[in-house]
Write a protein that holds these residues in place. Sequence first.
Motif, mmCIF file in Angstrom:
data_model
loop_
_atom_site.group_PDB
_atom_site.id
_atom_site.type_symbol
_atom_site.label_atom_id
_atom_site.label_comp_id
_atom_site.label_asym_id
_atom_site.label_seq_id
_atom_site.Cartn_x
_atom_site.Cartn_y
_atom_site.Cartn_z
ATOM 1 N N LEU A 60 41.474 -3.394 -16.864
ATOM 2 C CA LEU A 60 40.353 -3.629 -15.964
ATOM 3 C C LEU A 60 39.081 -3.937 -16.743
ATOM 4 O O LEU A 60 38.295 -4.811 -16.358
ATOM 5 C CB LEU A 60 40.144 -2.404 -15.075
ATOM 6 N N ARG A 61 38.871 -3.223 -17.839
ATOM 7 C CA ARG A 61 37.687 -3.489 -18.651
ATOM 8 C C ARG A 61 37.712 -4.918 -19.205
ATOM 9 O O ARG A 61 36.684 -5.605 -19.257
ATOM 10 C CB ARG A 61 37.619 -2.470 -19.794
ATOM 11 N N LYS A 62 38.871 -5.372 -19.573
ATOM 12 C CA LYS A 62 38.978 -6.749 -20.073
ATOM 13 C C LYS A 62 38.636 -7.754 -18.977
ATOM 14 O O LYS A 62 37.917 -8.725 -19.214
ATOM 15 C CB LYS A 62 40.398 -6.999 -20.596
ATOM 16 N N HIS A 63 39.131 -7.501 -17.753
ATOM 17 C CA HIS A 63 38.833 -8.416 -16.651
ATOM 18 C C HIS A 63 37.337 -8.444 -16.343
ATOM 19 O O HIS A 63 36.758 -9.507 -16.080
ATOM 20 C CB HIS A 63 39.615 -8.000 -15.404
ATOM 21 N N VAL A 64 36.693 -7.258 -16.357
ATOM 22 C CA VAL A 64 35.263 -7.207 -16.071
ATOM 23 C C VAL A 64 34.464 -7.951 -17.127
ATOM 24 O O VAL A 64 33.532 -8.707 -16.831
ATOM 25 C CB VAL A 64 34.811 -5.735 -15.965
ATOM 26 N N GLN A 65 34.824 -7.758 -18.387
ATOM 27 C CA GLN A 65 34.132 -8.462 -19.452
ATOM 28 C C GLN A 65 34.303 -9.973 -19.322
ATOM 29 O O GLN A 65 33.352 -10.740 -19.497
ATOM 30 C CB GLN A 65 34.645 -7.976 -20.808
ATOM 31 N N GLN A 66 35.512 -10.382 -18.986
ATOM 32 C CA GLN A 66 35.745 -11.812 -18.820
ATOM 33 C C GLN A 66 34.944 -12.374 -17.650
ATOM 34 O O GLN A 66 34.365 -13.466 -17.739
ATOM 35 C CB GLN A 66 37.252 -12.060 -18.604
ATOM 36 N N ALA A 67 34.878 -11.614 -16.532
ATOM 37 C CA ALA A 67 34.102 -12.078 -15.380
ATOM 38 C C ALA A 67 32.611 -12.171 -15.713
ATOM 39 O O ALA A 67 31.924 -13.117 -15.306
ATOM 40 C CB ALA A 67 34.324 -11.136 -14.197
ATOM 41 N N ASN A 68 32.101 -11.204 -16.477
ATOM 42 C CA ASN A 68 30.691 -11.259 -16.865
ATOM 43 C C ASN A 68 30.397 -12.467 -17.749
ATOM 44 O O ASN A 68 29.361 -13.128 -17.606
ATOM 45 C CB ASN A 68 30.304 -9.968 -17.583
ATOM 46 N N LEU A 69 31.311 -12.741 -18.651
ATOM 47 C CA LEU A 69 31.116 -13.903 -19.524
ATOM 48 C C LEU A 69 31.113 -15.198 -18.707
ATOM 49 O O LEU A 69 30.272 -16.082 -18.929
ATOM 50 C CB LEU A 69 32.204 -13.934 -20.594
ATOM 51 N N GLU A 70 32.054 -15.301 -17.768
ATOM 52 C CA GLU A 70 32.101 -16.510 -16.942
ATOM 53 C C GLU A 70 30.848 -16.642 -16.083
ATOM 54 O O GLU A 70 30.295 -17.741 -15.924
ATOM 55 C CB GLU A 70 33.355 -16.479 -16.064
ATOM 56 N N GLN A 71 30.373 -15.523 -15.534
ATOM 57 C CA GLN A 71 29.180 -15.567 -14.704
ATOM 58 C C GLN A 71 27.955 -15.943 -15.526
ATOM 59 O O GLN A 71 27.105 -16.734 -15.102
ATOM 60 C CB GLN A 71 28.974 -14.203 -14.045
ATOM 61 N N ARG A 72 27.861 -15.370 -16.715
ATOM 62 C CA ARG A 72 26.733 -15.707 -17.593
ATOM 63 C C ARG A 72 26.737 -17.183 -17.952
ATOM 64 O O ARG A 72 25.695 -17.841 -17.953
ATOM 65 C CB ARG A 72 26.804 -14.835 -18.852
ATOM 66 N N GLN A 73 27.930 -17.724 -18.243
ATOM 67 C CA GLN A 73 28.032 -19.143 -18.571
ATOM 68 C C GLN A 73 27.645 -20.006 -17.373
ATOM 69 O O GLN A 73 26.995 -21.047 -17.522
ATOM 70 C CB GLN A 73 29.479 -19.467 -19.010
ATOM 71 N N HIS A 74 27.990 -19.566 -16.174
ATOM 72 C CA HIS A 74 27.642 -20.312 -14.967
ATOM 73 C C HIS A 74 26.121 -20.398 -14.797
ATOM 74 O O HIS A 74 25.570 -21.473 -14.507
ATOM 75 C CB HIS A 74 28.264 -19.632 -13.748
ATOM 76 N N PHE A 75 25.421 -19.288 -15.020
ATOM 77 C CA PHE A 75 23.969 -19.310 -14.883
ATOM 78 C C PHE A 75 23.294 -20.105 -15.995
ATOM 79 O O PHE A 75 22.268 -20.752 -15.776
ATOM 80 C CB PHE A 75 23.434 -17.880 -14.843
ATOM 81 N N GLU A 76 23.835 -20.039 -17.179
ATOM 82 C CA GLU A 76 23.270 -20.856 -18.253
ATOM 83 C C GLU A 76 23.383 -22.342 -17.924
ATOM 84 O O GLU A 76 22.428 -23.120 -18.135
ATOM 85 C CB GLU A 76 23.984 -20.533 -19.564
ATOM 86 N N ASP A 77 24.533 -22.740 -17.384
ATOM 87 C CA ASP A 77 24.677 -24.147 -16.986
ATOM 88 C C ASP A 77 23.698 -24.507 -15.874
ATOM 89 O O ASP A 77 23.109 -25.588 -15.855
ATOM 90 C CB ASP A 77 26.118 -24.403 -16.528
ATOM 91 N N HIS A 78 23.520 -23.564 -14.914
ATOM 92 C CA HIS A 78 22.598 -23.833 -13.809
ATOM 93 C C HIS A 78 21.166 -23.977 -14.322
ATOM 94 O O HIS A 78 20.402 -24.848 -13.872
ATOM 95 C CB HIS A 78 22.688 -22.697 -12.793
ATOM 96 N N ILE A 79 20.760 -23.125 -15.257
ATOM 97 C CA ILE A 79 19.402 -23.204 -15.805
ATOM 98 C C ILE A 79 19.185 -24.512 -16.544
ATOM 99 O O ILE A 79 18.122 -25.151 -16.449
ATOM 100 C CB ILE A 79 19.154 -21.987 -16.711
ATOM 101 N N GLU A 80 20.193 -24.940 -17.283
ATOM 102 C CA GLU A 80 20.077 -26.224 -17.987
ATOM 103 C C GLU A 80 19.913 -27.364 -16.998
ATOM 104 O O GLU A 80 19.102 -28.286 -17.219
ATOM 105 C CB GLU A 80 21.309 -26.427 -18.867
ATOM 106 N N ASP A 81 20.636 -27.337 -15.896
ATOM 107 C CA ASP A 81 20.497 -28.393 -14.880
ATOM 108 C C ASP A 81 19.096 -28.399 -14.280
ATOM 109 O O ASP A 81 18.496 -29.463 -14.057
ATOM 110 C CB ASP A 81 21.537 -28.194 -13.775
ATOM 111 N N VAL A 82 18.549 -27.221 -14.000
ATOM 112 C CA VAL A 82 17.201 -27.147 -13.443
ATOM 113 C C VAL A 82 16.176 -27.689 -14.415
ATOM 114 O O VAL A 82 15.240 -28.430 -14.044
ATOM 115 C CB VAL A 82 16.873 -25.688 -13.054
#
Length: 619
Positions: free
Chosen positions: A213-235
């Motif tokens: 479960l800890r591995k899944h949470v870490q992976q989800a956080n990484l994916e979410q962080r990458q999603h926001f970084e891409d969104h900020i770059e687009d803005v």
Amino acid sequence: MRSRRSSLVGDRSRRSSMTADTPLPTAADIAVPIELSLPHCSSAASSANNSQVDLTGHHIYLPDHAAGSSSQGRLYQLSQVAPHEPVTGGVIKDTKTGKHYAKRPVTKPAYSLGHTTGAPVVAAQLNRSTGRIGLGHAFPTEEQTRQYKAEKAARKSNNGSGTRSPSIVGSAGAHRASMDVNTMEGRTQLFSQLRELIHEEFAKANRGQTEELRKHVQQANLEQRQHFEDHIEDVKEIIATEPPQTTQSQEEIRSEQDVSEKAKETGTAATDITTLDSDQKPEYGRKGSEGTLFVDQHGEVVKDPEPVERGYSPDEESDDADFAFPNRWAAIRYKFREPFAEFLGCFMLMVFGNGINCQVTLSALYDPTAPKGDYLSISFGWGVGVAMGVWVAGGISGGMINPAVTIALAIFRKFPWKKVPVYIVAQILGCLVGSLCVYGLYVNPIRIVDPGQTETTAALFTTYPAEFLRQPSTRMSSFYNEFFASAILLIVILAIGDSSNTPPPDGLAPLVLLWLVWGLGACLGWQTAYAVNPARDLGPRLMLYIVGYSPDLLWTFNAWYWLWTPIIAVCSGAIMGCLIYDGLIYTGGDSPLNKKSKKGAAALGPGSKDKMPAAISPA
């Protein structure tokens, strides 16, 4: 046939006489010599110890000489006998000690995990009564199986005539001594081991699941962080390509960048509503009431507003703001839901209370031979009315349905004073409308038995003192009667809502109030008709004035009785009941009697004001 039967009888009598005359053989006459070997005593040094050992009660395997087989033989239990003692059955003689033992076949031995017939031979250990039961006793290893087969082959190769040592259960060369699971101690130890094993397996499984479960949470956080970084770059790219804007627009851009950076730092899926275009912003139902508006991962606006059906406002400073409601009546109901609940609760009180008064009294006046109830029926009807009223209004407004209770709780339980006038008006109106409906229900028998609208039928809806309490010298007794009954009422109501006492389960407070009002009517209600509720008297009194009863009968009767007994005496008694309960029992900090006497004094907890008497809404 008769001669054959006679001969059989003669044979039996001859055998019986022979048995009686012939003595039984002794143990020494029929003993079979066998060398018995004990565990850990095979050397010559231990022969002296062997001579002192009694094998009575031991289970041993003896060879079957009659069949001429070299197998292990059958299992027997030994019991020592004297050489000259007459015996029946088989007897063996230990060639080392010279002792004689009678043998008895064991058909159903009590096996333990290590004593099962044919069980593998394990390493020799001393007998023990405590300790862990090894699973190897029941589930052998390959080495134990090979050792058992080797010893079994050695026993088969022993061709001695009558002197082969049988294997003794629990000996060093046979089965391992272990704890017998047929005993309570053995079963307890075995179950304890099994529980420990199960707990260990579950702990291992939980550790594995936690890591996964800890591995899944870490992976989800990484994916979410990458999603926001891409969104900020687009803005940022959109901002760079747009032409310069006014100073206000530049401030909005900076605000958007700050929000984006904050989202990047926190890793949340929230973006301020200012990042949306004007056509994407939602309609506000109430400014500041919906909480924080944000955009989810799919670009949709999400809000978590307060439910509009709640009976109080979470923002007391902006009561005049407009909510988003499906229609106008929903908005009105939102603002007045608590007074509406008090109105309906008092309405139910009058339906049952005035209804039972009219039924019992009018039936007796119309036909004295067939009254429909008695005084206890009246007390029970009023108790049911209180219970029904509190059940209807309790979850919304607290189910006070009594101005005296409302005032007392505002003084002693911090009920909001700004709600007190609205509650009292709603309670009086509820009693007025309820009594009016009951009057319309019984108007025909009322006009038959009392066409002149006298006190006879007026007393069915409002309260009057007994005849002997209408003189100036006895009016104080009427005051004291209502004062005392109201104090008792509030003492019990406060006890019902005190979580540090013994309050009834949730939803059952009305049932306690039913018995309380029934008891007050049955014990204290004769002299003044136990008003104990200003709205219960004033509302029906206004109704009687509307339908044409005399003002002298309603207002100026007995020196304004309606004011100083059903209102002033009841409210004073309610306050006195609160003083008594809080002064003697209550420990909540919301009572004025428990306020801090000085700045450094200890403060008590808030108490249990949310249970007065059913569930008061937060202030």
